[in-house]
Design a protein around this motif. Structure first.
Motif, PDB file in Angstrom:
ATOM      1  N   VAL A  55       0.837  -1.202   0.000  1.00 52.02           N
ATOM      2  CA  VAL A  55       0.000   0.000   0.000  1.00 52.02           C
ATOM      3  C   VAL A  55       0.870   1.250   0.000  1.00 52.02           C
ATOM      4  N   TYR A  56       1.936   1.244   0.788  1.00 50.69           N
ATOM      5  CA  TYR A  56       2.828   2.403   0.837  1.00 50.69           C
ATOM      6  C   TYR A  56       3.509   2.650  -0.513  1.00 50.69           C
ATOM      7  N   CYS A  57       3.950   1.585  -1.154  1.00 54.69           N
ATOM      8  CA  CYS A  57       4.666   1.738  -2.428  1.00 54.69           C
ATOM      9  C   CYS A  57       3.745   2.131  -3.575  1.00 54.69           C
ATOM     10  N   LEU A  58       2.514   1.695  -3.539  1.00 58.92           N
ATOM     11  CA  LEU A  58       1.603   1.943  -4.659  1.00 58.92           C
ATOM     12  C   LEU A  58       0.587   3.052  -4.398  1.00 58.92           C
ATOM     13  N   ARG A  59       0.656   3.715  -3.265  1.00 58.18           N
ATOM     14  CA  ARG A  59      -0.382   4.684  -2.904  1.00 58.18           C
ATOM     15  C   ARG A  59      -0.450   5.883  -3.847  1.00 58.18           C
ATOM     16  N   ASP A  60       0.672   6.346  -4.363  1.00 58.07           N
ATOM     17  CA  ASP A  60       0.681   7.504  -5.252  1.00 58.07           C
ATOM     18  C   ASP A  60       0.890   7.116  -6.714  1.00 58.07           C
ATOM     19  N   LEU A  61       0.670   5.871  -7.025  1.00 57.87           N
ATOM     20  CA  LEU A  61       0.901   5.392  -8.391  1.00 57.87           C
ATOM     21  C   LEU A  61      -0.237   5.841  -9.302  1.00 57.87           C
ATOM     22  N   PRO A  62       0.079   6.604 -10.350  1.00 55.47           N
ATOM     23  CA  PRO A  62      -0.972   7.021 -11.283  1.00 55.47           C
ATOM     24  C   PRO A  62      -1.312   5.865 -12.228  1.00 55.47           C
ATOM     25  N   VAL A  63      -2.345   5.115 -11.918  1.00 55.24           N
ATOM     26  CA  VAL A  63      -2.655   3.897 -12.672  1.00 55.24           C
ATOM     27  C   VAL A  63      -3.119   4.179 -14.098  1.00 55.24           C
ATOM     28  N   THR A  64      -3.454   5.424 -14.412  1.00 52.65           N
ATOM     29  CA  THR A  64      -3.897   5.745 -15.773  1.00 52.65           C
ATOM     30  C   THR A  64      -2.730   6.092 -16.689  1.00 52.65           C
ATOM     31  N   GLU A  65      -1.516   6.182 -16.153  1.00 50.71           N
ATOM     32  CA  GLU A  65      -0.351   6.515 -16.971  1.00 50.71           C
ATOM     33  C   GLU A  65       0.423   5.260 -17.335  1.00 50.71           C
ATOM     34  N   VAL A  66       1.214   5.358 -18.405  1.00 49.59           N
ATOM     35  CA  VAL A  66       1.985   4.221 -18.897  1.00 49.59           C
ATOM     36  C   VAL A  66       3.052   3.797 -17.893  1.00 49.59           C
ATOM     37  N   GLY A  67       3.572   4.743 -17.121  1.00 51.90           N
ATOM     38  CA  GLY A  67       4.625   4.437 -16.151  1.00 51.90           C
ATOM     39  C   GLY A  67       4.189   3.504 -15.034  1.00 51.90           C
ATOM     40  N   ALA A  68       2.895   3.306 -14.890  1.00 53.24           N
ATOM     41  CA  ALA A  68       2.389   2.427 -13.841  1.00 53.24           C
ATOM     42  C   ALA A  68       2.468   0.959 -14.236  1.00 53.24           C
ATOM     43  N   VAL A  69       2.764   0.683 -15.497  1.00 54.02           N
ATOM     44  CA  VAL A  69       2.789  -0.706 -15.957  1.00 54.02           C
ATOM     45  C   VAL A  69       3.901  -1.495 -15.273  1.00 54.02           C
ATOM     46  N   ALA A  70       5.089  -0.905 -15.129  1.00 50.70           N
ATOM     47  CA  ALA A  70       6.227  -1.626 -14.539  1.00 50.70           C
ATOM     48  C   ALA A  70       5.954  -2.064 -13.102  1.00 50.70           C
ATOM     49  N   PRO A  71       5.533  -1.163 -12.191  1.00 52.40           N
ATOM     50  CA  PRO A  71       5.274  -1.638 -10.833  1.00 52.40           C
ATOM     51  C   PRO A  71       4.099  -2.605 -10.730  1.00 52.40           C
ATOM     52  N   LEU A  72       3.066  -2.377 -11.536  1.00 54.27           N
ATOM     53  CA  LEU A  72       1.917  -3.284 -11.473  1.00 54.27           C
ATOM     54  C   LEU A  72       2.269  -4.666 -12.031  1.00 54.27           C
ATOM     55  N   ALA A  73       3.055  -4.706 -13.094  1.00 55.39           N
ATOM     56  CA  ALA A  73       3.505  -5.995 -13.637  1.00 55.39           C
ATOM     57  C   ALA A  73       4.413  -6.709 -12.637  1.00 55.39           C
ATOM     58  N   ALA A  74       5.288  -5.948 -11.986  1.00 56.43           N
ATOM     59  CA  ALA A  74       6.165  -6.544 -10.974  1.00 56.43           C
ATOM     60  C   ALA A  74       5.353  -7.093  -9.812  1.00 56.43           C
ATOM     61  N   LEU A  75       4.320  -6.373  -9.410  1.00 53.71           N
ATOM     62  CA  LEU A  75       3.445  -6.854  -8.337  1.00 53.71           C
ATOM     63  C   LEU A  75       2.750  -8.142  -8.757  1.00 53.71           C
ATOM     64  N   ALA A  76       2.250  -8.183  -9.977  1.00 52.18           N
ATOM     65  CA  ALA A  76       1.571  -9.382 -10.470  1.00 52.18           C
ATOM     66  C   ALA A  76       2.527 -10.574 -10.531  1.00 52.18           C
ATOM     67  N   VAL A  77       3.740 -10.349 -10.991  1.00 54.69           N
ATOM     68  CA  VAL A  77       4.728 -11.435 -11.054  1.00 54.69           C
ATOM     69  C   VAL A  77       5.076 -11.919  -9.655  1.00 54.69           C
ATOM     70  N   THR A  78       5.260 -10.973  -8.727  1.00 59.96           N
ATOM     71  CA  THR A  78       5.593 -11.345  -7.349  1.00 59.96           C
ATOM     72  C   THR A  78       4.487 -12.191  -6.733  1.00 59.96           C
ATOM     73  N   VAL A  79       3.258 -11.753  -6.862  1.00 54.36           N
ATOM     74  CA  VAL A  79       2.132 -12.506  -6.299  1.00 54.36           C
ATOM     75  C   VAL A  79       1.991 -13.859  -6.993  1.00 54.36           C
ATOM     76  N   GLY A  80       2.102 -13.865  -8.307  1.00 55.28           N
ATOM     77  CA  GLY A  80       1.987 -15.126  -9.046  1.00 55.28           C
ATOM     78  C   GLY A  80       3.067 -16.124  -8.667  1.00 55.28           C
ATOM     79  N   LEU A  81       4.303 -15.658  -8.600  1.00 59.40           N
ATOM     80  CA  LEU A  81       5.393 -16.563  -8.204  1.00 59.40           C
ATOM     81  C   LEU A  81       5.194 -17.091  -6.792  1.00 59.40           C
ATOM     82  N   HIS A  82       4.714 -16.214  -5.910  1.00 55.32           N
ATOM     83  CA  HIS A  82       4.547 -16.676  -4.529  1.00 55.32           C
ATOM     84  C   HIS A  82       3.402 -17.686  -4.408  1.00 55.32           C
ATOM     85  N   LEU A  83       2.338 -17.463  -5.130  1.00 53.55           N
ATOM     86  CA  LEU A  83       1.237 -18.432  -5.094  1.00 53.55           C
ATOM     87  C   LEU A  83       1.636 -19.759  -5.736  1.00 53.55           C
TER      88      LEU A  83
END
Length: 109
Positions: A55-83
């Protein structure tokens, strides 16, 4: 210049205080290991800390901008790998690699 006795006493007192401060947490934790509260917190805290960090890392992330793809993809990979593997080290490393690669090449600002 202080005399030799004073200097030796100062070093011994400093060493004793340093040793006591380093030993104190181990002495204080020994009786708490059997506590039901500490056992409950040891099971719940890791997940809670991770949620707070996300929540702290993603709280100010502008999800409508292209720059948000990298952290969101990294989050998805992290969660997927852990599951998939249930390995924290693999999950963290995988998510970090994905974020670094995407942020420094594909979606560099």
């Amino acid at each position: 210049m202080p005399d030799t006795t004073y200097a030796i006493a100062a070093v011994l007192v400093t060493a004793a205080v340093t040793w006591a401060l380093r030993a104190l947490p181990f002495a204080a934790l020994a009786p708490l290991r059997e506590s039901a509260t500490v056992q409950y917190l040891s099971r719940r805290m890791p997940a809670g800390v991770m949620v707070i960090l996300v929540v702290y890392c993603l709280r100010d992330l502008p999800v409508t901008e292209v720059g948000a793809v990298a952290p969101l993809a990294a989050l998805a990979v992290t969660v997927g790998l852990h599951l998939w593997r249930r390995n924290a080290l693999l999950s963290i490393l995988g998510g970090t690699v994905v974020h670094v690669v995407l942020a420094s090449t594909v979606f560099a600002a």
